[in-house]
Scaffold this active site. Structure first.
Site: not given
Length: 315
Positions: A85, A117, A148, A165, A172, A227
């Protein structure tokens, strides 16, 4: 509550739809250089929302952001998503130089939420351009990555994700930290739970699942060339925490003064999100190996920040 969304593409329009359907914002304004598309998306969303809420959704310009409590930035250079990214850094930094001054000129007291991004570096860029307090500039960070991870654990252990959790921290992106040492089910560590239930959980399996979490976005993109459902839901979750003053802990990206010795970087740690913005980062009790990975992620972000600073200087 008024929310502005910059960018009426897949992410922006899906975010507007989700906000409207949930009835979280009374007023939603879509701002996009392509006004025909923004108008069409706004009409489509308001027709859908009419069945469930009273949200007013419309296409506007930056002047229409006046009074917005939250402004969400989803716009980007629309370059094809690669395995890194950070390749989007230069183009999207230049875009922020154009749009952020327009945002702060029209709604100087808003909270800015960023999806563009590379989101961690762009969060720092927006912070530097806007001069806002760090509490009021929030990146979507690893909120989606964390979801995810929990979804994969939910599927593997056949347990509701709401009972799990587990966190993804750091960048990211490729250097993100999928933390197994802090993952729990019903208060029991993930390793203990696996042992007690007789479910196999080897180091090799953990490594594969971690990689699957990190690469999930690329897999989705290569399958459908976009996405948007996941990131839109993540943005709405952040907005909900702000709007409802939930004081919810989310792995958003925000400015941290010191991450394992690396100064002034934006990345994701579990942090409290409320009407005042983001604050009160919680640093989990990570293993030594995970702390090393978090430091590496912070170092990568620091290097990218220096590149962004040079771009801003030359703009």
């Amino acid at each position: 509550m008024k929310v502005g969304i910059i960018g009426a593409g897949f992410v922006g329009s899906t975010t507007a739809y989700t906000l409207a359907i949930k009835g979280l914002a009374r007023e939603i304004v879509l701002v996009d250089i392509n006004t025909d598309k923004a108008n069409a998306e706004a009409l489509d969303v308001i027709h859908a929302a009419a069945m469930t809420s009273d949200s007013n959704v419309y296409c506007g310009d930056y002047e229409d952001l006046d009074g917005a409590n939250i402004v969400i930035i989803t716009v980007d250079c629309q370059k094809a998503l690669s395995d890194n990214r950070l390749e989007l850094l230069e183009s999207n930094t230049k875009i922020m130089c154009d749009i952020v001054p327009k945002i702060i000129r029209n709604t100087p007291n808003c909270i800015i939420v960023i999806a563009t991004n590379p989101v961690d570096v762009i969060t720092k860029v927006v912070l530097d351009i806007s001069k806002f307090p760090s509490t009021r500039v929030i990146g979507s960070g690893t909120v989606l990555d964390t979801a995810r991870f929990r979804a994969m654990l939910s599927d593997y252990f056949n347990i509701s994700p709401h009972s799990i959790h587990a966190y993804v921290m750091g960048e990211h992106g490729s250097s993100s930290l999928v933390s197994w040492s802090t993952a729990t089910i019903g208060g029991s560590s993930i390793d203990n739970y696996a042992k007690e239930t007789g479910i196999k959980l080897t180091d090799e399996l953990k490594q594969k699942m971690s990689q699957d979490v990190i690469e999930a976005g690329f897999k989705i993109y290569h399958g459908k060339r976009a996405t948007y459902y996941g990131i839109a839901s993540s943005l709405v979750k952040i907005c909900e925490a702000i709007i409802k003053d939930e004081k919810r802990t989310l792995t958003v990206s925000s400015l941290h003064k010191n991450v394992e010795g690396v100064k002034d970087v934006c990345l994701s740690l579990p942090s409290v999100v409320s009407r005042r913005g983001v604050y009160g980062a919680v640093v989990p009790n990570l293993s030594d190996k995970e702390r090393e990975k978090l430091r590496l992620s912070a170092e990568i972000m620091d290097k990218a920040n220096q590149e962004a600073k040079q771009i801003l200087k030359n703009k």
